[in-house]
Design an enzyme around this catalytic site. Structure first.
Site, PDB file in Angstrom:
ATOM      1  N   GLU A 194       0.864  -1.185   0.000  1.00 26.43           N
ATOM      2  CA  GLU A 194       0.000   0.000   0.000  1.00 26.43           C
ATOM      3  C   GLU A 194       0.893   1.224   0.000  1.00 26.43           C
ATOM      4  OE1 GLU A 194      -1.820  -0.969   3.621  1.00 26.43           O
ATOM      5  OE2 GLU A 194      -3.196  -2.374   2.662  1.00 26.43           O
TER       6      GLU A 194
ATOM      7  N   TYR B 145       7.841   1.605  -7.590  1.00 27.46           N
ATOM      8  CA  TYR B 145       7.110   0.341  -7.705  1.00 27.46           C
ATOM      9  C   TYR B 145       6.728   0.061  -9.163  1.00 27.46           C
ATOM     10  CZ  TYR B 145       6.759   1.038  -2.649  1.00 27.46           C
ATOM     11  OH  TYR B 145       7.056   1.251  -1.334  1.00 27.46           O
TER      12      TYR B 145
HETATM   13  C1  COA Z   1      10.733   5.761  -2.046  1.00 29.17           C
HETATM   14  C2  COA Z   1      12.200   5.529  -1.620  1.00 29.17           C
HETATM   15  C3  COA Z   1      12.250   4.256  -0.753  1.00 29.17           C
HETATM   16  C4  COA Z   1      13.077   5.362  -2.876  1.00 29.17           C
HETATM   17  O1  COA Z   1      14.404   5.055  -2.458  1.00 29.17           O
HETATM   18  P1  COA Z   1      15.685   5.282  -3.416  1.00 29.17           P
HETATM   19  O2  COA Z   1      16.807   4.471  -2.877  1.00 29.17           O
HETATM   20  O3  COA Z   1      15.909   6.732  -3.580  1.00 29.17           O
HETATM   21  O4  COA Z   1      15.150   4.672  -4.800  1.00 29.17           O
HETATM   22  P2  COA Z   1      16.079   4.125  -6.003  1.00 29.17           P
HETATM   23  O5  COA Z   1      17.287   4.993  -6.115  1.00 29.17           O
HETATM   24  O6  COA Z   1      16.289   2.664  -5.827  1.00 29.17           O
HETATM   25  O7  COA Z   1      15.130   4.393  -7.252  1.00 29.17           O
HETATM   26  C5  COA Z   1      14.695   3.369  -8.119  1.00 29.17           C
HETATM   27  C6  COA Z   1      13.644   3.952  -9.055  1.00 29.17           C
HETATM   28  O8  COA Z   1      12.560   4.517  -8.291  1.00 29.17           O
HETATM   29  C7  COA Z   1      12.067   5.713  -8.926  1.00 29.17           C
HETATM   30  N1  COA Z   1      12.274   6.855  -8.029  1.00 29.17           N
HETATM   31  C8  COA Z   1      12.968   6.859  -6.862  1.00 29.17           C
HETATM   32  N2  COA Z   1      12.912   8.085  -6.300  1.00 29.17           N
HETATM   33  C9  COA Z   1      12.170   8.861  -7.139  1.00 29.17           C
HETATM   34  C10 COA Z   1      11.758  10.208  -7.100  1.00 29.17           C
HETATM   35  N3  COA Z   1      12.089  11.033  -6.085  1.00 29.17           N
HETATM   36  N4  COA Z   1      10.988  10.683  -8.115  1.00 29.17           N
HETATM   37  C11 COA Z   1      10.620   9.873  -9.136  1.00 29.17           C
HETATM   38  N5  COA Z   1      10.997   8.570  -9.234  1.00 29.17           N
HETATM   39  C12 COA Z   1      11.756   8.075  -8.246  1.00 29.17           C
HETATM   40  C13 COA Z   1      12.851   5.864 -10.204  1.00 29.17           C
HETATM   41  O9  COA Z   1      12.124   5.199 -11.217  1.00 29.17           O
HETATM   42  C14 COA Z   1      14.136   5.107  -9.892  1.00 29.17           C
HETATM   43  O10 COA Z   1      14.725   4.566 -11.032  1.00 29.17           O
HETATM   44  P3  COA Z   1      15.848   5.420 -11.842  1.00 29.17           P
HETATM   45  O11 COA Z   1      16.889   5.778 -10.830  1.00 29.17           O
HETATM   46  O12 COA Z   1      16.322   4.440 -12.858  1.00 29.17           O
HETATM   47  O13 COA Z   1      15.154   6.605 -12.375  1.00 29.17           O
HETATM   48  C15 COA Z   1      12.756   6.769  -0.825  1.00 29.17           C
HETATM   49  O14 COA Z   1      12.431   7.949  -1.509  1.00 29.17           O
HETATM   50  C16 COA Z   1      12.212   6.859   0.607  1.00 29.17           C
HETATM   51  O15 COA Z   1      12.773   6.283   1.537  1.00 29.17           O
HETATM   52  N6  COA Z   1      11.113   7.616   0.786  1.00 29.17           N
HETATM   53  C17 COA Z   1      10.501   7.775   2.141  1.00 29.17           C
HETATM   54  C18 COA Z   1       9.838   6.504   2.597  1.00 29.17           C
HETATM   55  C19 COA Z   1       8.775   6.034   1.632  1.00 29.17           C
HETATM   56  O16 COA Z   1       8.028   6.823   1.052  1.00 29.17           O
HETATM   57  N7  COA Z   1       8.689   4.702   1.459  1.00 29.17           N
HETATM   58  C20 COA Z   1       7.688   4.069   0.624  1.00 29.17           C
HETATM   59  C21 COA Z   1       6.429   3.925   1.375  1.00 29.17           C
HETATM   60  S1  COA Z   1       5.171   3.042   0.490  1.00 29.17           S
END
Ligand code: COA
Length: 156
Positions: free
Chosen positions: A112, A124
């Site tokens: 979710e 995702y």
């Molecule tokens: C969501 C979260 C876990 C992503 O972590 P991350 O390590 O930065 O993600 P990644 O570097 O592995 O990104 C993989 C893909 O996700 C997408 N993505 C990640 N961050 C993004 C952003 N800020 N905006 C758009 N796309 C994004 C992209 O498609 C990316 O692929 P690309 O690098 O080839 O473009 C991080 O932003 C976070 O911890 N957020 C707060 C907690 C949260 O919201 N968790 C999810 C709850 S459901």
């Protein structure tokens, strides 16, 4: 001669109680309604839960909590330290969750996500989750949750 037991710079391992101070610090910085220490402690102890952390140079930089029961797996929580985002750590955590869930016999993974969480939804979708439903007013009675799923096994 190569050093024995040398860890790669970034690796994933099982979450332990000693990680919880770092995990909760990331959690509090990541969510408007964060999980508490006890919640992670319960995940570490729970029979069908597999929480794990990403560790870089000895520091916890992200984590995910996976639950897997029979054919269904669920990502209960995932976050990456804000200064380490955008470097593929969440992707690595999810790929670890996919193989772990498959190992436990799961066929589908669900989660979710807040409708406003564009970064997470993009993440995702990039990893082949699709939107399968909405829970209206799920978060604090005001924000919708998007339900997403990904098949873990190719259909025959
Ligand atoms: C969501 C979260 C876990 C992503 O972590 P991350 O390590 O930065 O993600 P990644 O570097 O592995 O990104 C993989 C893909 O996700 C997408 N993505 C990640 N961050 C993004 C952003 N800020 N905006 C758009 N796309 C994004 C992209 O498609 C990316 O692929 P690309 O690098 O080839 O473009 C991080 O932003 C976070 O911890 N957020 C707060 C907690 C949260 O919201 N968790 C999810 C709850 S459901």
């Amino acid at each position: 001669m190569p050093l024995m037991n040398q860890q790669p710079l970034l690796h994933i391992r099982v979450m332990i109680e000693d990680d919880l101070e770092a995990v909760v610090a990331i959690e509090v910085a990541s969510y408007p309604v964060p999980w508490k220490h006890e919640h992670f402690k319960d995940e570490i102890a729970a029979r069908y839960s597999w929480p794990f952390v990403a560790v870089e140079e000895g520091n916890v930089v992200g984590y995910a909590c996976l639950m897997s029961l029979f054919e269904e797996a669920q990502i209960l929580n995932i976050a990456v330290q804000s200064s380490r985002r955008g470097r593929g750590i969440a992707r690595m955590l999810l790929e670890h969750a996919f193989s772990l869930a498959l190992e436990k016999g799961a066929e589908v993974m669900s989660l979710e996500v807040r409708a406003s969480n564009i970064a997470a939804i993009s993440l995702y979708e990039k990893l082949d989750f699709t939107r399968v439903g909405i829970r209206t007013g799920y978060y604090e009675s005001t924000e919708d949750a998007i339900l997403m799923e990904k098949p873990l096994k190719e259909s025959p």
